[in-house]
Write a protein that holds these residues in place. Structure first.
Motif, mmCIF file in Angstrom:
data_model
loop_
_atom_site.group_PDB
_atom_site.id
_atom_site.type_symbol
_atom_site.label_atom_id
_atom_site.label_comp_id
_atom_site.label_asym_id
_atom_site.label_seq_id
_atom_site.Cartn_x
_atom_site.Cartn_y
_atom_site.Cartn_z
ATOM 1 N N CYS A 1 15.903 50.195 29.955
ATOM 2 C CA CYS A 1 17.131 49.876 29.218
ATOM 3 C C CYS A 1 17.060 48.514 28.530
ATOM 4 N N VAL A 2 16.185 47.607 29.010
ATOM 5 C CA VAL A 2 16.081 46.274 28.399
ATOM 6 C C VAL A 2 15.510 46.342 26.990
ATOM 7 N N GLU A 3 14.959 47.486 26.607
ATOM 8 C CA GLU A 3 14.476 47.657 25.234
ATOM 9 C C GLU A 3 15.639 47.752 24.251
ATOM 10 N N ASN A 4 16.825 48.054 24.780
ATOM 11 C CA ASN A 4 18.032 48.075 23.959
ATOM 12 C C ASN A 4 18.567 46.652 23.840
ATOM 13 N N ASP A 5 18.928 46.251 22.633
ATOM 14 C CA ASP A 5 19.412 44.885 22.405
ATOM 15 C C ASP A 5 20.659 44.566 23.218
ATOM 16 N N ARG A 6 21.456 45.574 23.549
ATOM 17 C CA ARG A 6 22.670 45.337 24.331
ATOM 18 C C ARG A 6 22.338 44.932 25.763
ATOM 19 N N TYR A 7 21.165 45.330 26.268
ATOM 20 C CA TYR A 7 20.783 45.048 27.647
ATOM 21 C C TYR A 7 19.445 44.301 27.691
ATOM 22 N N HIS A 8 19.272 43.331 26.826
ATOM 23 C CA HIS A 8 17.966 42.693 26.668
ATOM 24 C C HIS A 8 17.565 41.820 27.858
ATOM 25 N N HIS A 9 18.552 41.266 28.600
ATOM 26 C CA HIS A 9 18.211 40.398 29.732
ATOM 27 C C HIS A 9 17.573 41.229 30.846
ATOM 28 N N TRP A 10 16.499 40.717 31.437
ATOM 29 C CA TRP A 10 15.729 41.497 32.409
ATOM 30 C C TRP A 10 16.526 41.847 33.664
ATOM 31 N N PHE A 11 17.520 41.000 34.038
ATOM 32 C CA PHE A 11 18.313 41.274 35.233
ATOM 33 C C PHE A 11 19.741 41.678 34.885
ATOM 34 N N TRP A 12 20.487 40.800 34.212
ATOM 35 C CA TRP A 12 21.884 41.082 33.898
ATOM 36 C C TRP A 12 22.005 42.240 32.924
ATOM 37 N N GLY A 13 21.018 42.424 32.084
ATOM 38 C CA GLY A 13 21.045 43.566 31.173
ATOM 39 C C GLY A 13 20.990 44.877 31.925
ATOM 40 N N ARG A 14 20.163 44.912 32.980
ATOM 41 C CA ARG A 14 20.066 46.133 33.793
ATOM 42 C C ARG A 14 21.344 46.353 34.594
ATOM 43 N N ILE A 15 21.936 45.265 35.098
ATOM 44 C CA ILE A 15 23.212 45.395 35.817
ATOM 45 C C ILE A 15 24.292 45.926 34.881
ATOM 46 N N GLN A 16 24.326 45.407 33.657
ATOM 47 C CA GLN A 16 25.314 45.862 32.677
ATOM 48 C C GLN A 16 25.103 47.333 32.353
ATOM 49 N N TYR A 17 23.853 47.753 32.225
ATOM 50 C CA TYR A 17 23.573 49.159 31.944
ATOM 51 C C TYR A 17 23.993 50.036 33.115
ATOM 52 N N MET A 18 23.725 49.603 34.349
ATOM 53 C CA MET A 18 24.068 50.394 35.521
ATOM 54 C C MET A 18 25.579 50.561 35.682
ATOM 55 N N LEU A 19 26.346 49.636 35.098
ATOM 56 C CA LEU A 19 27.805 49.733 35.166
ATOM 57 C C LEU A 19 28.404 50.463 33.968
ATOM 58 N N SER A 20 27.574 50.899 33.031
ATOM 59 C CA SER A 20 28.075 51.648 31.877
ATOM 60 C C SER A 20 28.485 53.052 32.306
ATOM 61 N N VAL A 21 29.332 53.683 31.510
ATOM 62 C CA VAL A 21 29.838 55.023 31.841
ATOM 63 C C VAL A 21 28.704 56.024 31.957
#
Length: 260
Positions: free
Chosen positions: A76-96
């Motif tokens: 998911c970090v390949e997506n600009d919305r989730y670019h951060h290696w840690f917080w980006g993955r947390i943000q993705y995991m909390l997406s619908v």
């Protein structure tokens, strides 16, 4: 490799061709078979005959969806919305989308440690969330979301009108019918059950007015309910027409406005 997997897993990240197309077809097929399995599992004769097959298919499905979920979190970090290696993955995991993917597999792992059969049955019901995963690959679903998003203010307004009318009708009917039926129309909240049935024209029949004024009010409520529930329908229809008309319009130059 992570970039390649991202383009395969995410249909919006590239063309739906080659390996990505094959993967999406396989994924949708497994989700569809899961829906069929959930339905047939409740038929005693079929479940008794193919119980082992249902268990094996459930194990395969959970393993497949688990690997897919882990890979999606990784890429998911390949997506600009989730670019951060840690917080980006947390943000993705909390997406619908990710939460739906998680709910599709989490009940299986929870049931491994649950001993209460009632809880196990409830958790197994959550397997139906696997059906929602098909929606991510459906153009119709994306269009519905887009229409609802564009018309949300109008839909909220129509919903507010329905709620207000529900409260008004329940209050009036309570004062009209309570003297004649004190146990049936015992309170305004209890009368709301009648109002919902009347406005939706369901006619469940367990609560109904017996006075002349109450019957007149019930008739008016039924007619008004048809008009009120038609309002959000017309809003959605106009939204669909706008989207379809926009998609069929030829592309225009952003500078001069001429058709390209």
């Amino acid at each position: 490799m992570r970039r390649t997997l991202y383009r395969i897993l995410e249909t919006s990240a590239g063309n739906r061709r080659g390996v990505s197309l094959v993967f999406n077809i396989v994924l949708i097929t497994i989700i569809t078979l899961n829906a069929i399995a959930i339905i047939l599992h409740t038929v005693p004769a079929i479940n008794e005959k193919y119980a082992r097959l249902f268990i094996d298919f459930e194990l395969f499905s959970v393993l497949f969806f688990t690997v897919e979920y882990v890979l999606r979190v990784w890429v998911c970090v390949e997506n600009d919305r989730y670019h951060h290696w840690f917080w980006g993955r947390i943000q993705y995991m909390l997406s619908v989308s990710a939460l739906i993917d998680l709910l599709a597999i989490a009940p299986f792992y929870v049931t491994l440690f649950a001993t209460d059969l009632a809880i196990v049955r409830i958790l197994r019901l959550f397997r139906i969330f696997r059906l929602f995963r098909v929606s991510k690959y459906s153009h119709a679903y994306r269009m519905i979301l887009s229409v609802v998003r564009d018309k949300k203010e109008e839909l909220l307004l129509s919903l507010a009108m329905i709620v207000f009318m529900l409260i008004i009708l329940s209050s009036i009917m309570y004062y009209v019918e309570h003297p004649a039926q004190p146990t049936v129309f015992s309170s305004i909240p209890a009368t709301m059950w009648w109002a919902i049935n009347a406005m939706a024209t369901v006619g469940y029949g367990d609560i109904h007015p017996v006075t002349a004024l109450g019957k007149t009010l019930a008739s008016v409520s039924a007619v008004m309910g048809i008009a009120l529930f038609a309002l959000p329908t017309s809003i959605l229809v106009s939204g669909f027409n706008e989207h379809i008309r926009y998609r069929k319009m030829p592309p225009r130059c952003p500078h001069c406005g001429k058709e390209l």
